[in-house]
Design an enzyme around this catalytic site. Structure first.
Site, PDB file in Angstrom:
ATOM      1  N   SER A  77       0.785  -1.233   0.000  1.00 48.28           N
ATOM      2  CA  SER A  77       0.000   0.000   0.000  1.00 48.28           C
ATOM      3  C   SER A  77       0.814   1.278   0.000  1.00 48.28           C
ATOM      4  CB  SER A  77      -0.940   0.020   1.191  1.00 48.28           C
ATOM      5  OG  SER A  77      -0.193   0.082   2.386  1.00 48.28           O
ATOM      6  N   LYS A 123     -11.512  -0.387   0.958  1.00 50.74           N
ATOM      7  CA  LYS A 123     -10.787   0.234  -0.153  1.00 50.74           C
ATOM      8  C   LYS A 123     -11.691   0.180  -1.398  1.00 50.74           C
ATOM      9  CE  LYS A 123      -6.896  -1.116   2.580  1.00 50.74           C
ATOM     10  NZ  LYS A 123      -7.055  -0.039   3.555  1.00 50.74           N
ATOM     11  N   HIS A 134      -5.279  -4.183  -1.212  1.00 50.83           N
ATOM     12  CA  HIS A 134      -5.065  -3.062  -2.133  1.00 50.83           C
ATOM     13  C   HIS A 134      -5.076  -3.477  -3.595  1.00 50.83           C
ATOM     14  CE1 HIS A 134      -4.249   0.150   0.772  1.00 50.83           C
ATOM     15  NE2 HIS A 134      -3.824  -0.842   1.532  1.00 50.83           N
TER      16      HIS A 134
END
Ligand code: PMP
Length: 402
Positions: free
Chosen positions: A184, A243, A212
């Site tokens: 990330s 996310k 991610h």
């Protein structure tokens, strides 16, 4: 002596940072105008530092589902998944994720942090070995601390180094490899194909945290393992809803025949309240929408490539040679310049994440920029232009190239 004295160096470091108009760690979003814009300190600001990669936070299906779930089921479950906190929606979401990853089983946790923490700490028993990438997320490190296993760390994304470490583990011991799809902070992808192939040669069980990478990597948006065609080498996928999915929560998905026992032994699953029905409903709607979001995925990659090329064209130092994800990390020479750079950008109406150790690897200081599928091309160009202005002002580049 005071118990808080041990934090004095952190207080001093923060006090030494030269920001004047805004504190990078105390930003308040006064109003969220869209997936890509907010009012910060009364200024219309482009959001270029979120994890809202697929831009699902205002997706109509997700918003409608959340509203309906509140009306039908109330604001919260007030209980653990193993007591009164499992509603039909939690089971439906688990089925949606199992379908999304094309596996048999899924467990939904209250956060992604708890999913990784729970898996690593519960599976890593006394005589076992947990092998991790040195740059892995705090939730993996904390899972290691909570486990009783021996922890073996290898150099970030270094398959040879990993294999050397694996060779030294006594034969016959249970081994668990834990890696991420995308890291990330630098936005770099793991060489999953080589890594998982080697791990399997040494008999490791494998966990891949696709926090991610879910949403935009791979044909269906499952992550790097899908993109690299190695999902069959993954024993457990871990991920988050905070996310690309655009809400909050976490999950683990697997085909392991004994997977379900984790519901009775995994403390971060058991000893906390389950997700509220509205969150569960929006996550479900969002994941279903992500599956059919090929256009969003394509536009996200266009944005990432354009931003990477633009920032590189300015002469800035970027952590990766090409866009490997929507995260484009610009290296700063030191914390002082980094802080001023961040402040300049905010005053120019662009918010990015200022990332500093210990969140970043090797003590580096970053402007962590991330793009969203809903950013327009004009917004990406504005971000590049504002980077150029700030870089010129702070003497990082000679002349902006526009
Ligand atoms: N795993 C990784 C790799 C992450 O980067 C994060 C969040 N930054 C998490 C897990 C935790 O996710 P959540 O926000 O759902 O707790």
């Amino acid at each position: 002596m005071d118990l808080f004295d041990k934090f004095d160096p952190i207080v001093e470091l923060r006090a030494s940072l030269p920001f004047e108009k805004a504190d990078p760690f105390k930003v308040v979003m006064d109003e969220i105008l869209s997936e890509t814009e907010a009012l910060i300190n009364g200024r219309r600001t482009i959001l270029a530092g979120t994890n809202n990669y697929m831009g699902m936070t205002f997706h109509q299906d997700a918003v409608d589902a959340a509203k309906k779930a509140i009306d039908d089921f109330g604001t919260g479950t007030t209980g653990s998944r193993v007591l009164n906190g499992t509603y039909g929606g939690h089971k439906a979401l688990e089925a949606t994720i199992a379908d999304f990853y094309d596996v048999e089983q899924c467990m939904v946790f209250s956060t992604g942090y708890q999913a990784t923490l729970g898996l690593v700490s519960t599976l890593g028993g006394k005589d076992d070995y947990v092998i991790i990438d040195a740059d892995c997320h705090a939730s993996i490190y904390d899972g290691c601390s909570m486990s009783n296993a021996t922890i073996v760390r290898f150099k970030h994304n270094d398959v040879d180094n990993m294999e050397r470490r694996l060779k030294r583990i006594p034969e016959g011991a249970n081994k668990l490899l834990v890696v991420e799809g995308i890291y990330s902070m630098l936005g770099d992808a793991a060489p999953l194909k080589e890594m998982l192939t080697v791990a399997k040669k040494y008999g490791c069980m494998t966990i891949v945290d696709e926090a991610h990478s879910m949403g935009f990597s791979g044909k269906n948006g499952r992550g790097i393992a899908e993109a690299e065609g190695v999902e069959h080498l993954v024993d457990i996928f871990v991920g988050t809803f905070s996310k690309s999915v655009g809400t909050v929560g976490g999950f683990a998905a697997s085909n392991h025949p004994k997977f379900d026992v984790l519901r009775f032994v995994c403390r971060p699953y058991i000893f906390t309240a389950s997700l509220p029905p509205s969150v569960v409903a929006s996550a479900d709607a969002s994941i279903k929408a992500i599956k059919r979001s090929g256009n969003r995925r394509a536009h996200l990659w266009e944005n990432a490539n354009r931003l990477h090329a633009g920032l590189r064209g300015l002469g800035l130092e970027i952590a990766t040679d090409k866009a490997e994800s929507p995260i484009i990390a610009v290296k700063m020479p030191d914390p002082m310049v980094g802080t001023r750079f961040w402040e300049e950008l905010l005053m120019e109406g662009v918010y990015v994440n200022m990332a500093a150790p210990p969140a970043t690897p090797a003590g580096i200081f970053l402007m962590r920029v991330s793009v969203c599928a809903q950013h327009s091309t004009e917004q990406i160009d504005t971000i590049i232009e504002r980077f150029g202005r700030a870089a010129k002002k702070l003497g990082l580049i000679e002349l902006p190239k526009f």
